[in-house]
Design a protein around this motif. Structure first.
Motif, short mmCIF file in Angstrom:
data_model
loop_
_atom_site.label_atom_id
_atom_site.label_comp_id
_atom_site.label_asym_id
_atom_site.label_seq_id
_atom_site.Cartn_x
_atom_site.Cartn_y
_atom_site.Cartn_z
N VAL A 100 58.23 37.45 43.01
CA VAL A 100 58.96 36.67 42.02
C VAL A 100 58.20 35.40 41.67
N ALA A 101 57.62 34.75 42.68
CA ALA A 101 56.92 33.48 42.46
C ALA A 101 55.60 33.66 41.72
N ALA A 102 54.98 34.83 41.86
CA ALA A 102 53.65 35.05 41.30
C ALA A 102 53.69 35.30 39.80
N ASN A 103 52.58 34.97 39.13
CA ASN A 103 52.44 35.31 37.70
C ASN A 103 52.17 36.79 37.51
N GLY A 104 51.50 37.39 38.48
CA GLY A 104 51.17 38.81 38.41
C GLY A 104 50.93 39.35 39.80
N ILE A 105 50.87 40.68 39.88
CA ILE A 105 50.76 41.35 41.18
C ILE A 105 49.62 42.36 41.10
N LEU A 106 48.78 42.38 42.14
CA LEU A 106 47.64 43.30 42.20
C LEU A 106 47.63 43.95 43.57
N THR A 107 47.59 45.30 43.59
CA THR A 107 47.50 46.02 44.86
C THR A 107 46.31 46.97 44.86
N ALA A 108 45.76 47.17 46.05
CA ALA A 108 44.63 48.08 46.19
C ALA A 108 45.11 49.52 46.30
N ARG A 109 46.29 49.71 46.84
CA ARG A 109 46.84 51.06 47.01
C ARG A 109 48.03 51.25 46.10
N GLY A 110 48.44 52.53 46.00
CA GLY A 110 49.67 52.83 45.28
C GLY A 110 49.43 53.28 43.86
N GLY A 111 50.47 53.89 43.33
CA GLY A 111 50.38 54.42 41.97
C GLY A 111 51.44 53.82 41.09
N MET A 112 51.75 54.55 40.03
CA MET A 112 52.70 54.07 39.03
C MET A 112 54.15 54.09 39.56
N THR A 113 54.36 54.74 40.70
CA THR A 113 55.70 54.77 41.29
C THR A 113 55.74 54.04 42.63
N SER A 114 54.70 53.27 42.92
CA SER A 114 54.67 52.50 44.16
C SER A 114 55.71 51.39 44.10
N HIS A 115 55.96 50.79 45.25
CA HIS A 115 56.93 49.69 45.33
C HIS A 115 56.55 48.57 44.37
N ALA A 116 55.27 48.20 44.38
CA ALA A 116 54.81 47.10 43.51
C ALA A 116 55.09 47.41 42.05
N ALA A 117 54.79 48.64 41.63
CA ALA A 117 54.94 49.02 40.23
C ALA A 117 56.40 49.01 39.80
#
Length: 928
Positions: free
Chosen positions: A476-493
């Motif tokens: 929530v605090a970040a401007n954007g999120i970047l992950t090395a793992r995961g796809g379009m249905t990952s938690h981050a996405a």
């Protein structure tokens, strides 16, 4: 047993106790599982424990819950046994279940899940004998121990350690064996890992891992209820305005296994693209895996469709011949399963009339659907889907308008990366475009740091190997999120799309080292604090901080706005003081200016010296001399604004802030001003000190200034009306509304109105021409509310200044409330920040009173609102219901307010129609 006393609802074998209309009782997941059974979708049998039981458990405890549900749960387990041909806790033919949460509102990843429940050492042996698949059984057991250990037995990292202790054991085992992924473990490896997991549980908790399946089941049910009150679930509810009292349901379902070999798989599919809204079936899957693997991103998922696989390969730089061999789609690997899944997806979207997010498992060639829900989507996708489904006749116009959350429009309106900047910038890595948008920020690796840096005013990008629900506050605090793992249905996405936040997932060539706090590409090392930029629409990651350009509005967006205006009855204006703001607001569809703050015009370099000269003058003669310098500059400002508004109303507030805000406090500037005015620096300094006020927000400001120094109001009225006459000669219409700020007495209003009207008559006589104008006031002092009927006799319009009205009603200073409001929100002393969301219970009552009394004083009184609340959807609905004529907000919130106004009107019409239908039915029943 009727639904009022029933606590457990079964589903399976094309029958169900519940249906999709019962989300309040069964939660979204439970209601949709029941509905899918009624539609004939292949769903593993199970049962749902109601949300009411969650409330009983949280209020009255474990023993009370078990005493109520025990018999029904026991009978429902028997229902699962009968339909699966298995037996719960049986060694030779065991029935295994999953235990999942399910709130009435989707909360992805915020609560807990337990899979493979019902296993113990003896049952493992029996299941190996039954399936002849030792690897699958030990894999399922170690997963169960890990999930149950974390969720039910609360096994956590030691203090100061960031790594999940179960994952540490897995990583150490991979290193010892030289494996790259979990899928390389054999049965013996997994058996040893399971034993290590059980030792970890014993060491961490002092308790043995439970072997009794019934003990496991009760522990899992209560733990899922407990997860409704975990930190991340509470935070998510607060962020999305989900009431705590709703509670969650618990869904217990027969296990189906995607980890039984290469003919088994698990995945997530979407009936439309959740990022763009494109009507294309898509999703990801993994063979020989369970659902947690797809979401966690620990393995690179494959695409469901051939087209999706080709797009993914193109983004990842993988040639087609390699893709088709190493990364085939589900459509290529299991064509019959793919067609069956596609058919289910089409049925579900058509039935629910919305984009569906579908979880599925393939167990040895048999497809099972585990869940369907209305899918999370970006703001852009939300708009496109609503308009597309309208054109496909899936939705009517009103439903299409209601389908788009006004707050989500914010994502479409803000700048994107400047194309010139992109051409010149270095792409350091490529990931999947999981959630569109553009953001730049400094690299941080931990959620806590993202919160801290953001609170200190830094723009940050949260960089993680993969995210988990524990990272939510940092996301929530970040401007954007970047992950090395995961796809379009990952938690981050999924979570980023739900928040409308830029996200790139699965940038696999990145190496992230948490201990050293560095991120490495093939030829570059970046450390914490370095700048990077994310393009969530392309998946490209750039080094450094990129400039942005204005977002381009789509035809779908314009159609949605046209529909909104068609149904709304509340006009939307803008708060704007400069030509740039006016042009932005017009572009976004503003129907006028609801607040032009004239004091903002005085801060320009060419005006501020004259303004200060006016303030610091010893007498009226000096003030008038300085005002004469300001008059042509202010008149030109109004001419520019009137031209741009071209016949739309322009509400201009006379000078409002206390005078000390304009004077210089820097000694060098004071001396320059003294030289300009031809007086000593000491006199200037003394005059500035004399302007000091203990409470300037309630001091010499607003109409008090105009009544103390009427020449100020004269100059401003002259500038407004002469500007209107000048553009009239250009053939351009203007509709000025002159607003007197901070009125608290009738006499204040009368005095200011007299000055304005007398000035107007002089100007009209001088020019030999007239224009129409209105004189009104801001309602921002509680006393003005109480005498609104009397003020309205002299005011042709009211405009609520809800910022100051809120400030004076609560006694909270906007400038200082940050010291206590966060704590008030956290402890529930106030539900929302009253400066962002209108306090309907208190301030709202004042608005209601002022509207009612104002219309008594003047039946044709025009009423609007120009505080920050004019762009808040919940507040806009309130203002609609109170019968206001317009709301006014900042330019970028105009589309939000337009859509919110339409929502309010449509909802009101629905209530009226529902009441009319009820009255008709009531009348018919009386006649019978």
């Amino acid at each position: 047993m009727n639904n009022l006393t029933k606590t457990v609802f079964i589903f399976g074998d094309k029958q169900a106790d519940g249906n999709a209309e019962m989300k309040n009782l069964l939660g979204g997941k439970g209601a949709n599982l029941a509905e899918m059974n009624l539609l004939g979708i292949p769903v593993p049998p199970g049962f749902t424990i109601t949300t009411e039981m969650c409330r009983i458990y949280l209020n009255e405890g474990h023993d009370k819950l078990i005493s109520i549900i025990k018999n029904e749960v026991t009978a429902s387990i028997k229902f699962i046994e009968d339909r699966t041909g298995t037996k719960f806790s049986d060694v030779d033919n065991p029935c295994l279940v999953s235990v999942r949460s399910g709130s009435r509102a989707s909360m992805p990843g915020m609560m807990d899940t337990i899979l493979n429940l019902g296993l113990n050492e003896n049952i493992v042996k029996g299941l190996i004998k039954k399936t002849n698949n030792a690897r699958f059984v030990w894999d399922s057991y170690r997963r169960f121990i890990q999930m149950y250990g974390k969720v039910v037995m609360d096994v956590r990292p030691e203090e100061g350690d960031f790594v999940d202790p179960f994952e540490e054991i897995l990583d150490e085992a991979k290193i010892q064996k030289g494996y790259q992924t979990d899928s390389e473990f054999n049965a013996e490896d997994l058996k040893n890992i399971a034993q290590s997991f059980k030792k970890l549980v014993k060491k961490s908790t002092g308790k043995d891992f439970p072997s009794d399946p019934w003990e496991q089941l009760w522990g899992a049910i209560t733990a899922v209820f407990d997860s409704w009150m975990n930190e991340r679930a509470i935070y998510y509810r607060e962020m999305n305005n989900i009431p705590q009292e709703w509670g969650t349901a618990v869904n217990v379902q027969a296990m189906v296994f995607g980890n039984m070999g290469q003919k088994s798989a698990t995945g997530v599919s979407f009936t439309r693209d959740a990022s763009t809204g494109e009507k294309i079936f898509n999703g990801e899957f993994l063979t020989n895996a369970q659902g947690e693997d797809v979401v966690a991103g620990t393995r690179t998922p494959r695409q469901i469709t051939i087209e999706g696989s080709r797009r993914w390969a193109s983004l990842s730089g993988i040639a087609e011949d390699i893709r088709s061999i190493d990364f085939p789609s589900l459509e290529e690997m299991m064509p019959e399963i793919y067609q069956e899944l596609l058919g289910c997806a089409e049925v579900l979207e058509l039935h629910f009339k919305d984009m569906q997010d579908i979880e599925f498992t393939v167990q040895e060639g048999k497809l099972w659907i585990l869940q369907t829900r209305n899918g999370k989507r970006t703001g852009a996708a939300m708009v496109k889907m609503a308009v597309d489904m309208l054109e496909e006749n899936l939705l009517d116009e009103k439903t299409a308008v209601l389908r788009v959350d006004p707050k989500r429009l914010d994502e479409l309106l803000h700048p994107i990366f400047d194309q010139g900047e992109i051409i010149q910038s270095d792409i350091i890595a490529q990931g999947l475009p999981a959630s569109p948008g553009a953001s730049s920020g400094r690299i941080v690796f931990f959620a806590e740091d993202a919160q801290l840096w953001s609170s200190e005013g830094e723009s940050v990008i949260l960089v993680r190997i993969e995210t988990s629900p524990e990272d939510l506050k940092g996301m929530v605090a970040a401007n954007g999120i970047l992950t090395a793992r995961g796809g379009m249905t990952s938690h981050a996405a999924v979570v980023a799309r739900g928040m409308g936040k830029c996200c790139i997932a699965g940038a696999e060539r990145l190496k992230i080292d948490y201990k050293q706090r560095i991120m490495q590409t093939e030829n570059l090392t970046l450390k914490e604090g370095d700048w990077i930029s994310l393009d969530g629409s392309t998946g490209k990651i750039y080094q450094g901080k990129l400039k942005t350009s204005e977002a381009q509005l789509t035809a779908d967006f314009e159609k949605l706005m046209d529909l909104s205006d068609q149904y709304s009855r509340l006009e939307v204006r803008t708060n704007a003081d400069t030509p740039k703001d006016v042009m932005t607001a017009r572009r976004f569809g503003a129907k006028g200016i609801g607040l032009c703050r004239t004091e903002h015009m005085f801060f320009d370099d060419d005006k501020i010296m004259s303004m200060r000269e006016m303030i610091l003058s010893e007498n009226e003669v000096g003030r008038r001399k300085a005002l004469a310098k300001l008059l042509p500059m202010q008149r030109k400002d109004f001419e520019d604004i009137f031209r741009l508004m071209n016949g739309l109303p322009v509400n201009i507030r006379l000078l409002d802030p206390p005078l000390h805000e304009f004077v210089p406090h820097d000694e060098k500037v004071q001396k320059e001003l003294a030289d300009e005015m031809g007086i000593s620096h000491e006199i200037i300094k003394q005059k500035i000190e004399s302007l000091y006020e203990f409470n300037p927000m309630m001091g010499h400001r607003g109409c008090r200034l105009g009544n103390t120094y009427p020449e100020i109001s004269e100059m401003q009225a002259t500038a407004i009306l002469e500007a209107a006459l000048h553009i009239k000669y250009e053939g351009i219409e203007s509709r000025p509304e002159i607003m007197i700020p901070l009125t608290g007495t009738v006499e204040e209003m009368q005095m200011q109105k007299k000055i304005i009207n007398q000035t107007a008559e002089k100007i009209f006589e001088l020019y030999g021409d007239r224009i129409e104008y209105l004189v009104g006031t801001m309602i921002e002092v509680p006393r003005a509310v109480l005498i609104a009927d009397k003020i309205a006799e002299h005011a042709e319009f009211f405009s609520f200044g809800t910022n100051d009205l809120t400030q004076m009603t609560f006694g909270y200073s906007r400038d200082d409330s940050g010291k206590f409001l966060p704590m008030y929100l956290e402890k529930g002393i106030v539900k929302d920040d009253p400066f962002q969301v209108l306090d309907q219970e208190g301030v709202g009552q004042l608005v209601t009173m002022a509207v009612r009394k104002g219309k008594i004083g003047r039946s044709n009184l025009k009423i609007g609102i120009c505080g920050e609340h004019g762009g808040d959807p919940a507040s806009v609905e309130f203002f609609h219901n109170e019968g206001l004529n317009y709301v006014s907000c900042s330019p970028y919130r105009v589309p939000i307010a337009r859509l919110a106004a339409a929502h309010a009107a449509i909802k009101e019409d629905k209530k009226i129609n529902a009441a009319a239908q009820y009255a008709i039915k009531r009348q018919e029943s009386l006649l019978i």
